[in-house]
Scaffold this motif. Structure first.
Motif, PDB file in Angstrom:
ATOM      1  N   SER A   8     -66.895  -8.081 -29.506  1.00  0.00           N
ATOM      2  CA  SER A   8     -66.476  -5.857 -30.105  1.00  0.00           C
ATOM      3  C   SER A   8     -65.263  -6.286 -30.756  1.00  0.00           C
ATOM      4  CB  SER A   8     -66.879  -5.698 -29.721  1.00  0.00           C
ATOM      5  OG  SER A   8     -68.284  -5.787 -29.246  1.00  0.00           O
ATOM      6  N   ILE A   9     -65.191  -5.709 -31.841  1.00  0.00           N
ATOM      7  CA  ILE A   9     -63.887  -5.171 -32.387  1.00  0.00           C
ATOM      8  C   ILE A   9     -63.076  -3.290 -32.377  1.00  0.00           C
ATOM      9  CG2 ILE A   9     -61.790  -5.057 -34.700  1.00  0.00           C
ATOM     10  CD1 ILE A   9     -62.808  -8.294 -34.995  1.00  0.00           C
ATOM     11  N   ILE A  10     -62.689  -2.568 -31.978  1.00  0.00           N
ATOM     12  CA  ILE A  10     -62.482  -1.141 -32.230  1.00  0.00           C
ATOM     13  C   ILE A  10     -61.440  -0.785 -32.713  1.00  0.00           C
ATOM     14  CG2 ILE A  10     -64.444  -1.078 -30.257  1.00  0.00           C
ATOM     15  CD1 ILE A  10     -62.194  -0.390 -27.952  1.00  0.00           C
ATOM     16  N   PRO A  11     -61.472  -0.043 -33.145  1.00  0.00           N
ATOM     17  CA  PRO A  11     -60.254   0.960 -33.074  1.00  0.00           C
ATOM     18  C   PRO A  11     -59.244   1.316 -32.432  1.00  0.00           C
ATOM     19  CG  PRO A  11     -62.094   2.619 -34.211  1.00  0.00           C
ATOM     20  CD  PRO A  11     -62.669   1.016 -33.404  1.00  0.00           C
ATOM     21  N   PHE A  12     -58.049   0.646 -31.618  1.00  0.00           N
ATOM     22  CA  PHE A  12     -57.232   1.215 -31.317  1.00  0.00           C
ATOM     23  C   PHE A  12     -57.538   3.388 -30.995  1.00  0.00           C
ATOM     24  CE2 PHE A  12     -52.807   2.380 -28.938  1.00  0.00           C
ATOM     25  CZ  PHE A  12     -53.748   2.166 -27.233  1.00  0.00           C
ATOM     26  N   HIS A  13     -57.583   3.840 -29.919  1.00  0.00           N
ATOM     27  CA  HIS A  13     -56.782   5.077 -29.748  1.00  0.00           C
ATOM     28  C   HIS A  13     -56.224   5.326 -28.595  1.00  0.00           C
ATOM     29  CE1 HIS A  13     -60.132   6.346 -28.395  1.00  0.00           C
ATOM     30  NE2 HIS A  13     -61.449   6.008 -29.514  1.00  0.00           N
ATOM     31  N   ASP A  14     -54.521   6.766 -28.258  1.00  0.00           N
ATOM     32  CA  ASP A  14     -54.732   6.524 -27.658  1.00  0.00           C
ATOM     33  C   ASP A  14     -55.524   6.519 -26.070  1.00  0.00           C
ATOM     34  OD1 ASP A  14     -51.740   6.139 -28.559  1.00  0.00           O
ATOM     35  OD2 ASP A  14     -51.509   8.137 -29.143  1.00  0.00           O
ATOM     36  N   SER A  15     -56.285   7.905 -25.909  1.00  0.00           N
ATOM     37  CA  SER A  15     -57.721   7.869 -25.016  1.00  0.00           C
ATOM     38  C   SER A  15     -57.815   6.957 -24.941  1.00  0.00           C
ATOM     39  CB  SER A  15     -58.506   8.849 -26.123  1.00  0.00           C
ATOM     40  OG  SER A  15     -59.222   8.556 -27.084  1.00  0.00           O
ATOM     41  N   LEU A  16     -57.791   5.622 -25.181  1.00  0.00           N
ATOM     42  CA  LEU A  16     -58.102   4.513 -24.694  1.00  0.00           C
ATOM     43  C   LEU A  16     -57.316   3.959 -23.332  1.00  0.00           C
ATOM     44  CD1 LEU A  16     -59.511   2.545 -27.746  1.00  0.00           C
ATOM     45  CD2 LEU A  16     -60.861   4.177 -25.745  1.00  0.00           C
ATOM     46  N   ILE A  17     -56.517   4.110 -23.575  1.00  0.00           N
ATOM     47  CA  ILE A  17     -55.382   4.034 -21.708  1.00  0.00           C
ATOM     48  C   ILE A  17     -55.365   5.019 -20.795  1.00  0.00           C
ATOM     49  CG2 ILE A  17     -53.141   3.424 -21.151  1.00  0.00           C
ATOM     50  CD1 ILE A  17     -53.185   1.816 -24.183  1.00  0.00           C
ATOM     51  N   ARG A  18     -55.431   5.111 -20.245  1.00  0.00           N
ATOM     52  CA  ARG A  18     -55.057   5.888 -18.469  1.00  0.00           C
ATOM     53  C   ARG A  18     -53.526   5.606 -18.100  1.00  0.00           C
ATOM     54  NH1 ARG A  18     -59.083   4.872 -13.819  1.00  0.00           N
ATOM     55  NH2 ARG A  18     -57.535   6.299 -13.229  1.00  0.00           N
ATOM     56  N   PRO A  19     -53.247   6.976 -18.553  1.00  0.00           N
ATOM     57  CA  PRO A  19     -51.571   7.149 -18.232  1.00  0.00           C
ATOM     58  C   PRO A  19     -51.456   6.703 -16.924  1.00  0.00           C
ATOM     59  CG  PRO A  19     -52.241   8.839 -18.666  1.00  0.00           C
ATOM     60  CD  PRO A  19     -53.434   8.776 -18.987  1.00  0.00           C
ATOM     61  N   ASP A  20     -52.254   6.631 -16.001  1.00  0.00           N
ATOM     62  CA  ASP A  20     -52.091   6.664 -14.630  1.00  0.00           C
ATOM     63  C   ASP A  20     -52.336   4.453 -14.339  1.00  0.00           C
ATOM     64  OD1 ASP A  20     -54.345   6.966 -14.463  1.00  0.00           O
ATOM     65  OD2 ASP A  20     -54.672   7.585 -12.864  1.00  0.00           O
ATOM     66  N   ARG A  21     -53.136   4.437 -15.356  1.00  0.00           N
ATOM     67  CA  ARG A  21     -53.064   3.348 -14.586  1.00  0.00           C
ATOM     68  C   ARG A  21     -52.492   2.113 -15.954  1.00  0.00           C
ATOM     69  NH1 ARG A  21     -56.682   0.215 -12.085  1.00  0.00           N
ATOM     70  NH2 ARG A  21     -57.798  -0.283 -13.819  1.00  0.00           N
ATOM     71  N   LYS A  22     -52.040   0.530 -15.200  1.00  0.00           N
ATOM     72  CA  LYS A  22     -51.070   0.248 -16.140  1.00  0.00           C
ATOM     73  C   LYS A  22     -52.547  -0.974 -16.903  1.00  0.00           C
ATOM     74  CE  LYS A  22     -47.222  -0.761 -13.111  1.00  0.00           C
ATOM     75  NZ  LYS A  22     -47.850   0.303 -11.998  1.00  0.00           N
ATOM     76  N   ASP A  23     -53.772  -1.547 -16.310  1.00  0.00           N
ATOM     77  CA  ASP A  23     -54.734  -2.188 -16.752  1.00  0.00           C
ATOM     78  C   ASP A  23     -55.343  -1.803 -17.734  1.00  0.00           C
ATOM     79  OD1 ASP A  23     -53.755  -4.100 -15.148  1.00  0.00           O
ATOM     80  OD2 ASP A  23     -55.549  -3.660 -13.531  1.00  0.00           O
ATOM     81  N   TYR A  24     -56.057  -2.824 -18.743  1.00  0.00           N
ATOM     82  CA  TYR A  24     -57.085  -2.126 -19.992  1.00  0.00           C
ATOM     83  C   TYR A  24     -58.378  -1.749 -19.258  1.00  0.00           C
ATOM     84  CZ  TYR A  24     -52.321  -2.492 -23.095  1.00  0.00           C
ATOM     85  OH  TYR A  24     -51.611  -2.668 -23.664  1.00  0.00           O
ATOM     86  N   ASP A  25     -58.163  -0.382 -19.348  1.00  0.00           N
ATOM     87  CA  ASP A  25     -60.107  -0.296 -18.946  1.00  0.00           C
ATOM     88  C   ASP A  25     -60.913  -0.784 -19.852  1.00  0.00           C
ATOM     89  OD1 ASP A  25     -58.865   0.018 -16.233  1.00  0.00           O
ATOM     90  OD2 ASP A  25     -58.872   2.124 -16.155  1.00  0.00           O
ATOM     91  N   GLN A  26     -61.198  -0.054 -20.519  1.00  0.00           N
ATOM     92  CA  GLN A  26     -61.697   0.336 -22.087  1.00  0.00           C
ATOM     93  C   GLN A  26     -62.070  -0.729 -23.172  1.00  0.00           C
ATOM     94  OE1 GLN A  26     -63.773   2.302 -22.010  1.00  0.00           O
ATOM     95  NE2 GLN A  26     -62.701   3.125 -20.356  1.00  0.00           N
ATOM     96  N   PHE A  27     -60.843  -1.404 -23.074  1.00  0.00           N
ATOM     97  CA  PHE A  27     -61.213  -3.117 -23.640  1.00  0.00           C
ATOM     98  C   PHE A  27     -60.498  -4.328 -23.300  1.00  0.00           C
ATOM     99  CE2 PHE A  27     -56.996  -0.089 -24.857  1.00  0.00           C
ATOM    100  CZ  PHE A  27     -56.927  -1.255 -24.871  1.00  0.00           C
ATOM    101  N   TYR A  28     -59.719  -5.126 -23.659  1.00  0.00           N
ATOM    102  CA  TYR A  28     -59.275  -6.748 -22.953  1.00  0.00           C
ATOM    103  C   TYR A  28     -58.627  -6.949 -23.291  1.00  0.00           C
ATOM    104  CZ  TYR A  28     -59.499 -11.871 -21.756  1.00  0.00           C
ATOM    105  OH  TYR A  28     -58.642 -12.575 -21.178  1.00  0.00           O
ATOM    106  N   MET A  29     -58.044  -6.711 -24.640  1.00  0.00           N
ATOM    107  CA  MET A  29     -56.559  -7.008 -25.497  1.00  0.00           C
ATOM    108  C   MET A  29     -56.558  -5.860 -26.493  1.00  0.00           C
ATOM    109  SD  MET A  29     -57.005 -10.619 -27.508  1.00  0.00           S
ATOM    110  CE  MET A  29     -56.531 -11.473 -26.334  1.00  0.00           C
ATOM    111  N   LEU A  30     -55.475  -5.811 -26.428  1.00  0.00           N
ATOM    112  CA  LEU A  30     -55.155  -5.106 -28.070  1.00  0.00           C
ATOM    113  C   LEU A  30     -54.450  -5.444 -28.750  1.00  0.00           C
ATOM    114  CD1 LEU A  30     -54.232  -2.622 -28.896  1.00  0.00           C
ATOM    115  CD2 LEU A  30     -52.373  -2.364 -27.323  1.00  0.00           C
TER     116      LEU A  30
END
Length: 212
Positions: free
Chosen positions: A137-159
């Motif tokens: 799946s390809i999705i548009p990125f927006h800042d809400s997909l990344i948690r500021p307290d996490r280094k990993d991407y939880d909502q997607f595999y790759m940016l």
């Protein structure tokens, strides 16, 4: 006079359509090269050395690894796509980059440095990017997909972030800046120089900018 006006509009429309097609041909080419799961490394405990080569210890080990590898390669991944809007001039103007520009791309690179940034509100039409792996799946990125307290991407595999694709007048050379990351601490960026040969876009050269 009216006929000439219509003819000019038709010609301009065809040019725009051709530019869009070529842009997404290039984005699809690079996307296909990057948007893949990491291949699993051979687990050492399953291996044994013989005559300088490494082999699976048992047939079961071989089967287990093969099943594991197939699962990773077949499982769907989510890829987030964004546009490059910030200023990269400090990287694009570095001396070693200027020296590595492939022959024939010098003028186009000067044009690229002035026009590579997307403006706020400009977007990439994700449905125009062709996927080799249809399960992804390809999705548009927006800042809400990344948690500021996490280094990993939880909502997607790759940016993957793309700059504008900049073409020469003949539409047979192109340059695009791309950044790819799998977490905040696992990223890479670089410049793709592409040439069109026999109607097909091919990578002429890749110059890396930085690794995080």
């Amino acid at each position: 006079m009216k006929f000439l006006y219509i003819l000019i509009l038709f010609f301009c429309s065809n040019c725009d359509t051709n530019n869009v097609k070529q842009k997404y041909d290039i984005l699809s080419l690079i996307y296909g090269d990057l948007a893949k799961p990491i291949k699993p490394a051979l687990p050492f405990q399953m291996m044994k050395e013989k005559n300088g080569d490494w082999y699976f210890k048992t047939e079961k080990d071989s089967l287990n690894f093969s099943n594991f590898k197939n699962k990773i390669e077949s499982d769907p991944i989510i890829v987030a796509i964004s546009t490059i809007q910030n200023n990269w001039q400090q990287w694009l103007s570095k001396e070693h980059i200027q020296k590595d520009i492939p022959t024939g791309f010098e003028q186009l690179y000067e044009k690229f440095k002035k026009t590579y940034q997307y403006k706020k509100g400009e977007t990439i039409t994700l449905s125009n990017i062709k996927k080799e792996r249809q399960q992804d799946s390809i999705i548009p990125f927006h800042d809400s997909l990344i948690r500021p307290d996490r280094k990993d991407y939880d909502q997607f595999y790759m940016l993957i972030s793309f700059s504008k694709v900049v073409f020469n007048e003949e539409q047979n050379k192109a340059i695009v800046l791309v950044a790819m990351s799998r977490s905040k601490l696992d990223g890479v960026s670089g410049i793709y120089f592409l040439r069109k040969e026999n109607g097909i876009w091919k990578q002429e050269k890749y110059i890396g900018l930085f690794i995080s």
